[in-house]
Design a protein around this motif. Structure first.
Motif, short mmCIF file in Angstrom:
data_model
loop_
_atom_site.label_atom_id
_atom_site.label_comp_id
_atom_site.label_asym_id
_atom_site.label_seq_id
_atom_site.Cartn_x
_atom_site.Cartn_y
_atom_site.Cartn_z
N UNK A 64 0.81 -1.22 0.00
CA UNK A 64 0.00 0.00 0.00
C UNK A 64 0.85 1.28 0.00
N UNK A 65 2.18 1.12 0.18
CA UNK A 65 3.08 2.28 0.15
C UNK A 65 3.92 2.32 -1.13
N UNK A 66 3.66 1.39 -2.05
CA UNK A 66 4.48 1.29 -3.26
C UNK A 66 4.36 2.50 -4.17
N UNK A 67 3.31 3.31 -3.98
CA UNK A 67 3.15 4.52 -4.80
C UNK A 67 3.64 5.77 -4.06
N UNK A 68 4.47 5.58 -3.06
CA UNK A 68 4.98 6.70 -2.26
C UNK A 68 5.71 7.71 -3.14
N UNK A 69 6.47 7.23 -4.13
CA UNK A 69 7.18 8.11 -5.07
C UNK A 69 6.97 7.60 -6.49
N UNK A 127 18.73 4.37 -1.23
CA UNK A 127 17.78 5.07 -2.09
C UNK A 127 16.44 4.33 -2.17
N UNK A 128 15.43 5.06 -2.57
CA UNK A 128 14.10 4.51 -2.82
C UNK A 128 14.01 4.11 -4.29
N UNK A 151 13.98 -0.09 -0.53
CA UNK A 151 14.82 0.89 0.15
C UNK A 151 16.19 0.25 0.36
N UNK A 152 17.22 0.91 -0.12
CA UNK A 152 18.56 0.36 0.07
C UNK A 152 19.45 0.69 -1.12
N UNK A 153 20.64 0.10 -1.18
CA UNK A 153 21.22 -0.75 -0.15
C UNK A 153 22.18 0.01 0.75
N UNK A 154 22.48 -0.57 1.90
CA UNK A 154 23.63 -0.11 2.67
C UNK A 154 24.86 -0.82 2.11
N UNK A 155 25.99 -0.76 2.78
CA UNK A 155 27.19 -1.42 2.28
C UNK A 155 28.02 -1.89 3.48
N UNK A 156 27.89 -3.16 3.82
CA UNK A 156 28.64 -3.72 4.94
C UNK A 156 29.54 -4.84 4.43
#
Length: 401
Positions: free
Chosen positions: A240-245, A263-264, A274-279
């Motif tokens: 339901x949040x897939x249309x946020x942007x 990033x989105x 949402x992502x990615x981070x980098x570990x």
């Protein structure tokens, strides 16, 4: 998944690695040399099992890269090729555009420098202020942004699958579940061998991704680098949040690092990630969180270049590790430009692993890195935007041959 073999013993070409760069290279070789014998060898039971199938699916524009780099040149050409190939083969894609959002004065300064670079690189880009950003994306907050209209989204695993079908249709052979343990080269051929047998070819092209350094050493290439795996961990927003942007939303990147930040990303199948981070990853091909492979971990932890890299980026590494361990730290990165997100919005999603070449002095290899022997050519560093650039990389490799 195969087509024939060779009558004379040795293939004309062997491509080692079934990610999108390897498949594109096989495709280009058979296009340039019709009737040549070729075998594509992949150790996994399916093509595109690693970086090709574990990324955000972005068709990059080439905005980030130094103007004289291979990345800048090949990414621009690759974006055009990717869209044209998708259109010609009924592969879904969408040119949704991308906004690089600056959230403070320091990022605004970096954004202006990035604008200048994009103009030099020939990338169409528009600088917008905070009010225009809010008008275009009401849920996104920032002091300004760059809009890159040509950026798109696609499923690269599907692109690789279509390319592979065409390789077979042109007479190529694809061998899956074929791990390679040794590479030897003579004046007339290169021989690769493993538990499933031996293959000889007049020319070998190695596109081994996460295993690139190991394959290079098997071939006798002396390289002062290691592939250091960086886990990119993603979340997915509720349906339901897939249309946020409507567009891809990126932070303005730190030029000292090869990573583009959290990033989105709308995906071609309708999700919003949402992502990615980098570990640091302790398993080159271990996607579940907490994966450890003793050999992979030892390769990194014994490498002097990694220790120098870690010392140079202690604060960045600590922040990325914190965000991996604690969702709220990760959420804070996202809320800088999308303040309405909450912890409950971040649902589990599959991770990716970036194959990043690190030199012995601790520096990151930022550009594509390619080395060769008399009868082989090795792609040693091809992280993002390699998927976008796959066919131009293939063209470059074939030209080198």
């Amino acid at each position: 998944m195969s087509s024939g073999g060779t009558a004379g013993g040795a293939y004309d070409f062997c491509v080692l690695g079934g990610g999108i760069v390897g498949v594109a290279t096989a495709h280009r070789l058979l296009t340039r040399f019709p009737g040549a014998t070729l075998v594509l060898v992949e150790k996994e039971p399916a093509l595109g099992a690693h970086q090709t199938g574990h990324n955000s699916g972005v068709i990059h524009s080439g905005i980030y890269y130094p103007p004289d780099s291979l990345k800048a040149r090949l990414c621009r050409a690759g974006a055009s090729w990717t869209k044209e190939f998708a259109a010609a083969n009924d592969i879904p894609f969408r040119e949704c555009g991308k906004l690089l959002v600056a959230t403070d004065s320091g990022e605004l300064e970096r954004m202006r420098a990035l604008y200048d670079r994009s103009v030099t690189n020939g990338v169409d880009v528009e600088a917008i202020d905070a009010a225009e950003l809010r008008r275009r994306e009401p849920r996104i907050a920032g002091a300004g942004a760059l809009f890159v209209p040509a950026t798109g989204i696609i499923d690269y695993a599907r692109v690789a699958a279509v390319l592979a079908d065409q390789v077979v249709a042109m007479g190529g052979e694809v061998r899956l579940a074929t791990p390679i343990e040794a590479i030897s080269e003579s004046d007339t051929a290169v021989t690769i061998s493993g538990p499933t047998g031996t293959i000889a070819a007049r020319t070998l092209v190695v596109c081994a991704g996460l295993q690139a350094d190991r394959m290079a050493r098997k071939a006798g290439i002396r390289t002062d680098f290691r592939i250091v795996p960086f886990r990119g961990e993603y979340y997915r927003l509720p349906a339901e949040r897939a249309d946020l942007v409507r567009t891809l939303i990126y932070p303005v990147p730190d030029p000292a690092l090869p990573f583009l930040g959290v990033h989105l990303s709308p995906t071609i199948d309708g999700d919003l990630t949402v992502g990615p981070n980098a570990v640091l990853g302790l398993a080159r091909e271990g996607y579940p969180k907490g994966s450890v492979n003793a050999r992979d971990a030892a390769d990194v932890l014994r490498f002097r270049g990694f220790h120098r890299l870690a010392r140079a980026h202690v604060r960045t590494g600590a922040r990325e590790l914190r965000n991996s361990l604690f969702k709220r730290g990760y959420l804070a990165e996202c809320r800088r430009y999308c303040p309405e997100l909450t912890a409950t919005d971040l649902l589990p999603h599959r991770a990716g692993i970036r194959a990043q070449a690190v030199l012995g002095d601790g520096s990151l290899v930022h550009d594509f890195l390619i080395e060769r022997t008399p009868r082989s050519i090795h792609v040693l560093n091809a992280p993002s935007p390699a998927a976008t650039s796959a066919m131009p990389i293939a063209e470059y490799l074939v030209d080198q041959l």
